[in-house]
Enzyme design. Structure first.
Site, short mmCIF file in Angstrom:
data_model
loop_
_atom_site.label_atom_id
_atom_site.label_comp_id
_atom_site.label_asym_id
_atom_site.label_seq_id
_atom_site.Cartn_x
_atom_site.Cartn_y
_atom_site.Cartn_z
N ASP A 1 -1.59 108.94 38.79
CA ASP A 1 -1.19 109.04 37.39
C ASP A 1 -2.23 109.85 36.62
OD1 ASP A 1 0.94 107.41 37.98
OD2 ASP A 1 -0.05 105.58 37.26
N1 URA Z 1 -0.52 103.04 41.31
C1 URA Z 1 -0.44 103.35 40.00
O1 URA Z 1 0.08 102.56 39.20
N2 URA Z 1 -0.93 104.53 39.60
C2 URA Z 1 -1.53 105.41 40.42
O2 URA Z 1 -1.99 106.47 39.98
C3 URA Z 1 -1.62 105.07 41.78
C4 URA Z 1 -1.10 103.87 42.21
#
Ligand code: URA
Length: 242
Positions: free
Chosen positions: A106
Site C-alpha cells: 500500500d
Molecule cells: N497488507 C496490507 O494491508 N497492506 C500492505 O501493504 C500489505 C499487506
C-alpha cells in the site's frame, strides 16, 4: 543463449536509448569481438560475444534484481497519474530497464519491495497457489491477545466474505493503547493485513514488510534506498526449497 538485436541488447543495460545505439553504430563506436558493428539490428548472442562501446566492455545481464526499502508515500506501480511511484526512487539508467515491482505494498506501507524485469520469476513468486510467505512488522491500536493469534491461525472470515488462509500472528508487545507484532501471510489480498486486524478491532497504525520468501530486507537500507540482489539471493528466490 538466444541472439538479441544489438539495439535492444545495449538499450536493456539502461545506459543508452535504442536511438542512441543507432547513432553509436553509425559513428563506428560499437565493436563486436573487435570488429565495428555496421547495423544496430544485427543480432548477437550476449553470452558469446565481447561488445565494446568506445573501447569499454558492455556489461550485460539478462535480468536485473533490485531490493528497495520502500518508504511511505510511493505507489507500487510503474506509472500512475495519482502520484509518485517506487520507480521514481531509482536513477534514470535503472528506470530504463523495464523494472516492475513484484507484488504491491500500500502507499503508506514501508519495507521490502523486489523490483525486477524477470517476468518468469515474478510469476513464480506471485502465482496463486505458490503461497510464498511474507512477513510484516505491524503496530496496531489496542491490545493484541492470544485470541487474535488463534483467529489468525484458524483463518479469518472477513465481513466482506473474504475467507483468509491461516496466517501467523506473533505478538512482540501488547499494551492497552498499542501493540506490536509480526504477521506472516501466505497470500496477498488487497489491504489484507489492515482488513484482518480491523476485523479484530485493532486497526493498523504502521506496517512494514520485512521478508518475502527467502529474501529479507537489508537492515543497512534506509527508506528510499536500494541495492542489487546478490547472486545467492536470486538463487534462493528461484529455488525456495534448497
Ligand atoms: N497488507 C496490507 O494491508 N497492506 C500492505 O501493504 C500489505 C499487506
Amino acid at each position: 543463449m538466444e541472439k538479441l538485436r544489438l539495439d535492444r541488447l545495449l538499450a536493456s543495460t539502461g545506459a543508452w536509448s535504442r536511438r542512441e545505439v543507432k547513432l553509436l553504430v553509425r559513428q563506428g563506436r560499437v565493436l563486436a569481438d573487435g570488429t565495428p558493428v555496421t547495423s544496430a539490428e544485427e543480432k548477437f548472442d550476449p553470452s558469446a560475444v565481447v561488445l565494446t562501446v568506445d573501447g569499454s566492455p558492455v556489461l550485460w545481464e539478462r535480468y536485473t534484481y533490485v531490493m528497495l526499502h520502500k518508504p511511505a508515500g510511493y505507489l507500487s506501480a510503474t506509472s500512475d497519474g495519482r502520484g509518485q511511484t517506487v520507480l521514481d526512487l531509482l536513477p534514470p539508467d535503472l528506470r530504463r530497464r523495464n523494472l516492475f515491482p513484484v507484488g504491491r505494498l500500500d502507499k503508506d506501507t514501508e519495507g521490502l519491495l523486489l523490483l525486477t524485469n524477470d517476468g518468469p520469476l515474478a510469476h513464480a513468486l506471485l502465482a496463486p497457489g505458490k503461497h510464498v510467505d511474507k512477513v510484516y512488522f505491524v503496530r496496531t491500536a489496542g491490545c493484541l491477545t492470544e485470541e487474535d493469534c488463534k483467529a489468525f491461525a484458524a483463518g479469518l472470515l472477513l465481513g466482506d466474505g473474504l475467507q483468509c488462509m491461516p496466517a501467523g500472528l506473533e505478538i512482540l508487545q501488547a499494551e492497552m493503547e498499542e501493540s506490536q507484532a509480526l504477521v506472516t501471510l501466505r497470500e496477498g489480498k488487497f489491504h489484507q493485513i489492515k482488513r484482518m486486524l480491523a476485523a479484530r478491532g485493532k486497526p493498523v497504525r504502521y506496517l512494514k514488510r520485512l521478508q518475502m520468501g527467502n529474501l529479507t530486507l537489508d537492515s543497512q537500507l534506509l527508506p528510499g534506498q536500494y541495492r542489487f540482489l546478490r547472486e545467492e539471493e536470486v538463487e534462493a528466490l528461484k529455488n525456495p526449497g534448497k
